[in-house]
Design a protein around this motif. Structure first.
Motif, PDB file in Angstrom:
ATOM      1  N   GLY A 137       0.816  -1.213   0.000  1.00 34.78           N
ATOM      2  CA  GLY A 137       0.000   0.000   0.000  1.00 34.78           C
ATOM      3  C   GLY A 137       0.847   1.259   0.000  1.00 34.78           C
ATOM      4  O   GLY A 137       0.529   2.240  -0.703  1.00 34.78           O
ATOM      5  N   LEU A 138       1.940   1.239   0.773  1.00 30.16           N
ATOM      6  CA  LEU A 138       2.830   2.408   0.812  1.00 30.16           C
ATOM      7  C   LEU A 138       3.532   2.620  -0.527  1.00 30.16           C
ATOM      8  O   LEU A 138       3.732   3.769  -0.957  1.00 30.16           O
ATOM      9  N   ASP A 141       1.119   4.351  -2.674  1.00 34.10           N
ATOM     10  CA  ASP A 141       1.043   5.769  -2.293  1.00 34.10           C
ATOM     11  C   ASP A 141       2.267   6.528  -2.787  1.00 34.10           C
ATOM     12  O   ASP A 141       2.146   7.689  -3.237  1.00 34.10           O
ATOM     13  N   TYR A 142       3.427   5.916  -2.706  1.00 35.14           N
ATOM     14  CA  TYR A 142       4.645   6.565  -3.200  1.00 35.14           C
ATOM     15  C   TYR A 142       4.507   6.887  -4.687  1.00 35.14           C
ATOM     16  O   TYR A 142       4.838   8.000  -5.129  1.00 35.14           O
ATOM     17  N   THR A 144       1.745   7.343  -6.319  1.00 37.68           N
ATOM     18  CA  THR A 144       0.722   8.388  -6.495  1.00 37.68           C
ATOM     19  C   THR A 144       1.303   9.777  -6.260  1.00 37.68           C
ATOM     20  O   THR A 144       1.070  10.719  -7.044  1.00 37.68           O
ATOM     21  N   TRP A 145       2.086   9.923  -5.187  1.00 41.45           N
ATOM     22  CA  TRP A 145       2.649  11.248  -4.881  1.00 41.45           C
ATOM     23  C   TRP A 145       3.747  11.625  -5.871  1.00 41.45           C
ATOM     24  O   TRP A 145       3.920  12.814  -6.202  1.00 41.45           O
ATOM     25  N   ALA A 166       6.579  12.014  -0.933  1.00 38.27           N
ATOM     26  CA  ALA A 166       6.748  10.679  -1.517  1.00 38.27           C
ATOM     27  C   ALA A 166       8.007  10.011  -0.965  1.00 38.27           C
ATOM     28  O   ALA A 166       7.995   8.821  -0.619  1.00 38.27           O
ATOM     29  N   ILE A 169       7.627   8.615   2.458  1.00 32.71           N
ATOM     30  CA  ILE A 169       6.953   7.314   2.472  1.00 32.71           C
ATOM     31  C   ILE A 169       7.960   6.197   2.241  1.00 32.71           C
ATOM     32  O   ILE A 169       7.874   5.127   2.847  1.00 32.71           O
TER      33      ILE A 169
END
Length: 378
Positions: A137-138, A141-142, A144-145, A166, A169
Motif C-alpha cells: 500500500g505504501l 502511495d509513493y 501516487t505522490w 513521496a 513514504i
C-alpha cells in the motif's frame, strides 16, 4: 534403579558374544529381542532426522531464499526508482510532457512484482504477510505522490513538496550528505523502533526476520543431533549383532550363512550413503545461509546501479542476481540427487528388516526346540 542381573541381561542383548557354554535357545531368544529392537532404533531416528534436514533444505531453497532475493531486489529497485524520479523532476516543466524516465517505471514495476512474489512464496508468517500488505500500500502511495509531483512539475514549490512527501513514504532516514557533493542523492538508511514506518524500514525488518528463520533452519537442532547419535550407536551394535549371530549359527547350527538374515541386513548398506547425503545437505545449508545474509547486509542500490550501467564489466560479488545464482547452486549441488526419495523408504525398510530378522530367528529357535530331546540340556 535397575538390578545387576537386569543390567547384565540388557548388556548381553546389546553386545552378546558366543561365550562357551551359552545355551542355544537362550542366545536365540536374546537375539530375537535385541536385533529387531536395534533395527528399529537404527532406522526410525535416522529417517526422522534425515527427513528434517531435507525439509529444512527444501524450505530454504523454495521459500526463504527466493523471498530474501525478492525483498532485497524490491528494496534496491525502489531506491533506484527514487533517485531516477528526483533526477527526472529536476527538468521542471519538460517532465510534464516527457514523463518520468523509463528506468523509474521499470524499477517501480519490478519492485511491485517482487513484492507480489514474496506474498505468494509462503515464507512469511501471518503477521509478516500483513506487514507486506502495508508495504504494498505504501509503494502505491509513493507512486501516487510521485505522479502528482510530475503533474505539478512547473510549480517548484508543489513539485518539491510532493516529492518530499513521496520520499518520506519510502525512507524515514537517509545517509548523511557528502561534504564535496551536498546535492547528491542520499541512500536510505533503515530505521528501527517506533520510527521505522517507511517502506525501506519495513522491508528491512522482513528481511531480518526471514534471515533469522533461515539461520534456524540451516543449523541442525538438538533433536536432530540426538537422533543421529542414537541411530549411529544402534547401527554399530546392529552390525556387530548380525555378524555375531551369523558366526553363532555357523558354529552351532552348521549353517554356512543364513540367507534370510543376510537379506535383512542389506538395507543397512543404504545408511552410510544417506549419512553422506545428510552431511552434504547440512554443509550446503550453512553456505546458503551465509550467502542469504549477504543479500540483506551487503547489497545496495549503488551496486545494482553499477551492474546495470556496466553489464559487460566485472560484476560485483554482491550483485543480487549473482547471490541468487549462488544460493541456487549451493542448495542444488549440496545433496546426492539420486537419493531424493530414499528417506521416505528408510522406516518401511527398517520395519521389514526387523520383521524378517525376528521371523528368521523365531524359526531357528522353534526348530531347535522341536528337535531337542525332552529332558536334554541344550
Amino acid at each position: 534403579m535397575m538390578s545387576r542381573p537386569t543390567l547384565r541381561r540388557a548388556w548381553r542383548w546389546l553386545w552378546a558374544a558366543e561365550a562357551r557354554g551359552t545355551r542355544n535357545h537362550s542366545y536365540l531368544r536374546d537375539r530375537l529381542l535385541a536385533l529387531p529392537l536395534l533395527t528399529a532404533l537404527t532406522f526410525t531416528p535416522f529417517a526422522w532426522a534425515h527427513t528434517t534436514l531435507r525439509d529444512d533444505a527444501a524450505y530454504i531453497r523454495t521459500r526463504a531464499a527466493p523471498a530474501l532475493v525478492d525483498l532485497a531486489d524490491a528494496r534496491a529497485s525502489l531506491q533506484i526508482a527514487d533517485r531516477e524520479a528526483a533526477d527526472s523532476l529536476r527538468a521542471g516543466r519538460a517532465v510534464e510532457l516527457s514523463g518520468l524516465s523509463e528506468r523509474y517505471r521499470t524499477r517501480t514495476s519490478r519492485a511491485t512484482q517482487r513484492l507480489n512474489q514474496v506474498a505468494r512464496s509462503g515464507a512469511l508468517s501471518a503477521s509478516e504477510r500483513q506487514d507486506l500488505d502495508v508495504v504494498a500500500g505504501l509503494v502505491a502511495d509513493y507512486g501516487t505522490w510521485t505522479a502528482w509531483a510530475q503533474a505539478n512539475a512547473a510549480d517548484r514549490a508543489l513539485r518539491e513538496a510532493a516529492l518530499a512527501y513521496a520520499r518520506s513514504i519510502l525512507c524515514s532516514a537517509r545517509e548523511p550528505a557528502r561534504a564535496d557533493r551536498p546535492d547528491a542523492h542520499r541512500a536510505c538508511r533503515p530505521a528501527t523502533g517506533f520510527t521505522a514506518t517507511a517502506v525501506v524500514d519495513r522491508v528491512t525488518a522482513l528481511e531480518r526476520a526471514l534471515q533469522e528463520r533461515l539461520s534456524d533452519r540451516a543449523e541442525p537442532g538438538f533433536g536432530v543431533l540426538v537422533a543421529f547419535g542414537v541411530s549411529g550407536v544402534a547401527f554399530l551394535l546392529l552390525v556387530r549383532g548380525f555378524w555375531r549371530t551369523q558366526v553363532f549359527l555357523h558354529h552351532r547350527f552348521r549353517l554356512y550363512v543364513s540367507l534370510p538374515l543376510l537379506a535383512a541386513a542389506l538395507p543397512l548398506l543404504a545408511l552410510p550413503l544417506l549419512a553422506a547425503d545428510a552431511v552434504l545437505v547440512q554443509s550446503a545449508q550453512r553456505s546458503a545461509g551465509s550467502t542469504a545474509r549477504a543479500l540483506s547486509d551487503e547489497t545496495s542500490p549503488r551496486i545494482e546501479s553499477d551492474a546495470a550501467a556496466e553489464p559487460f564489466g566485472t560484476p560485483d560479488r554482491y550483485v543480487i542476481a549473482a547471490l541468487e545464482d549462488s544460493v541456487d547452486h549451493e542448495l542444488a549441488e549440496g545433496r546426492l540427487a539420486f537419493l531424493d526419495g530414499a528417506p521416505a523408504w528408510a522406516v518401511p525398510a527398517g520395519l521389514v528388516s526387523a520383521a524378517v530378522t525376528g521371523a528368521t530367528l523365531h524359526g531357528y529357535r522353534r526348530e531347535y526346540v522341536r528337535l531337542t530331546r525332552p529332558g536334554a540340556v541344550p
